[in-house]
Design an enzyme around this catalytic site. Structure first.
Site, PDB file in Angstrom:
ATOM      1  N   ASP A   1      -4.711   7.364   7.754  1.00  0.00           N
ATOM      2  CA  ASP A   1      -4.135   8.687   7.491  1.00  0.00           C
ATOM      3  C   ASP A   1      -3.971   8.982   6.003  1.00  0.00           C
ATOM      4  OD1 ASP A   1      -3.968   9.065  10.232  1.00  0.00           O
ATOM      5  OD2 ASP A   1      -1.912   8.311  10.346  1.00  0.00           O
ATOM      6  N   GLU A   2      -4.826   8.413   5.170  1.00  0.00           N
ATOM      7  CA  GLU A   2      -4.730   8.659   3.732  1.00  0.00           C
ATOM      8  C   GLU A   2      -6.040   9.139   3.134  1.00  0.00           C
ATOM      9  OE1 GLU A   2      -2.870   5.679   1.385  1.00  0.00           O
ATOM     10  OE2 GLU A   2      -1.183   5.383   2.746  1.00  0.00           O
TER      11      GLU A   2
END
Length: 288
Positions: free
Chosen positions: A232-233
Site C-alpha cells: 500500500d505504498e
C-alpha cells in the site's frame, strides 16, 4: 481530410530536464504535417526530470503510419535520452481484472466498458473465488477462477499465464483481497494497479473503515495506486474523500467508501487508458 477518420496519436515522454525538448518535439511534428491538439508538460525541478504528453493528428498523407512515426522519432528520443512512446489515439490498452468477492469496483468497470465510456479492452477476470463469475460472464468476459488452495506460487503463476496469453498490458486489482508476492509485483512493475479502501497513507492494511471509525475520523476516502513490494505504498494515481460525522457507523463508512472506491479506480484506469499517467519514482505525474 474527414475529421471522423483523421489519423491521430499520443506521444508521451520522460527524460532529464534540459532546454530544447518542447522545440524538438514541435519541430518533429511540424515537419511531418502533425497538428497538435493537446500538449501538457511538467518539469520536476527537484528531480531534474521532464514529462510531456502530446496528442496530435495528421493534416496530410505525410503522416499515416504508427511504425513509421516511431522509427522517425527514434533519433529525437536518443538525442534527449527519452523514455518515450507513440501510440494510436484509438489504441486501447488490454486489461486483466482481478477480484475476490466484492462486486462494486468490478461491476462499475464492466458497466463503463460495456457502455463505451472506458476506452480499454477487458481481456478477462481472474478471481480466487467463484462469486463474480455470473456478472462477468453476463458481460461476455472470460472468467478464470484461480483459488490459492495453499499454493500461492502456483496460483500467481496461473495469473501470469492468463496475463501473458491474453497479451494484457495491465493487471487491475478491483478489490482483489490478496497480497501479491514480490516476484509477481516485480514482473508487473508499473503495470499493476490497486484500489485501496483508505485515503493512504492513513489506515493501511486490513479493516481500515473499522479503524477509522474507532478513531472518529471526519473524512474517509480511497486511493488508486501502482502496486509495489511495499504494501500500500506504491505511486499514487488518484484519491478522493467524503466527509462523515459522529453519527456514521463503520457500516455507513463501508457503504460510502464503496462508492468512492469505484469512482477513484475508474478515473485511474481511464487516465491510464488515455496515456495521462507517467511514473516519477515513488510518485506519478497525471496530466488531466
Amino acid at each position: 481530410m474527414n475529421n471522423s477518420v483523421v489519423p491521430s496519436w499520443v506521444l508521451t515522454l520522460v527524460c532529464a530536464d534540459r532546454v530544447g525538448i518542447v522545440a524538438a518535439v514541435s519541430q518533429f511534428l511540424a515537419e511531418r504535417g502533425g497538428f497538435i491538439t493537446d500538449s501538457q508538460q511538467y518539469a520536476d525541478r527537484e528531480a531534474g526530470r521532464f514529462f510531456m504528453r502530446v496528442a496530435f493528428e495528421a493534416t496530410d498523407a505525410r503522416m499515416s503510419d504508427t511504425q513509421e512515426l516511431q522509427a522517425a522519432f527514434a533519433a529525437t528520443g536518443a538525442e534527449f535520452d527519452m523514455d518515450w512512446r507513440i501510440s494510436g489515439a484509438q489504441e486501447k490498452p488490454r486489461m486483466l481484472l482481478a477480484v475476490s468477492k466484492g462486486s462494486h469496483c468490478l461491476a462499475d468497470l464492466l458497466h463503463r466498458w460495456q457502455t463505451g465510456t472506458l476506452a480499454v479492452d477487458i481481456m478477462g477476470v481472474v478471481s480466487n473465488h467463484p462469486d463474480m463469475r455470473r456478472i462477468t460472464e453476463w458481460h461476455g468476459i472470460p472468467y478464470h477462477e484461480l483459488p490459492a488452495n495453499g499454493d500461492k506460487a502456483g496460483q500467481e503463476a496461473a495469473i501470469l499465464d492468463v496475463f501473458g496469453r491474453t497479451r494484457s498490458d495491465y493487471l487491475i486489482l478491483a478489490r482483489y483481497m490478496q497480497v501479491l508476492s514480490e516476484d509477481l509485483v516485480g514482473r508487473l512493475e508499473g503495470r499493476c494497479v490497486n484500489i485501496h479502501h483508505s485515503f493512504l497513507p492513513g489506515f493501511k492494511g486490513a479493516r481500515p473503515y473499522h479503524r477509522a471509525h474507532e478513531r472518529g475520523v471526519k473524512l474517509i476516502g480511497a486511493t488508486a495506486h501502482f502496486v509495489t513490494a511495499d504494501l500500500d505504498e506504491g505511486p499514487i494515481i488518484e484519491q478522493a474523500v467524503e466527509r462523515v460525522d459522529h453519527r456514521a457507523t463503520a457500516e455507513d463508512m463501508i457503504r460510502i467508501g464503496r462508492d468512492i472506491e469505484a469512482q477513484v479506480l475508474a478515473r485511474a484506469v481511464g487516465w491510464i487508458a488515455d496515456r495521462r499517467v507517467l511514473l516519477n519514482g515513488s510518485k506519478t505525474v497525471v496530466f488531466r
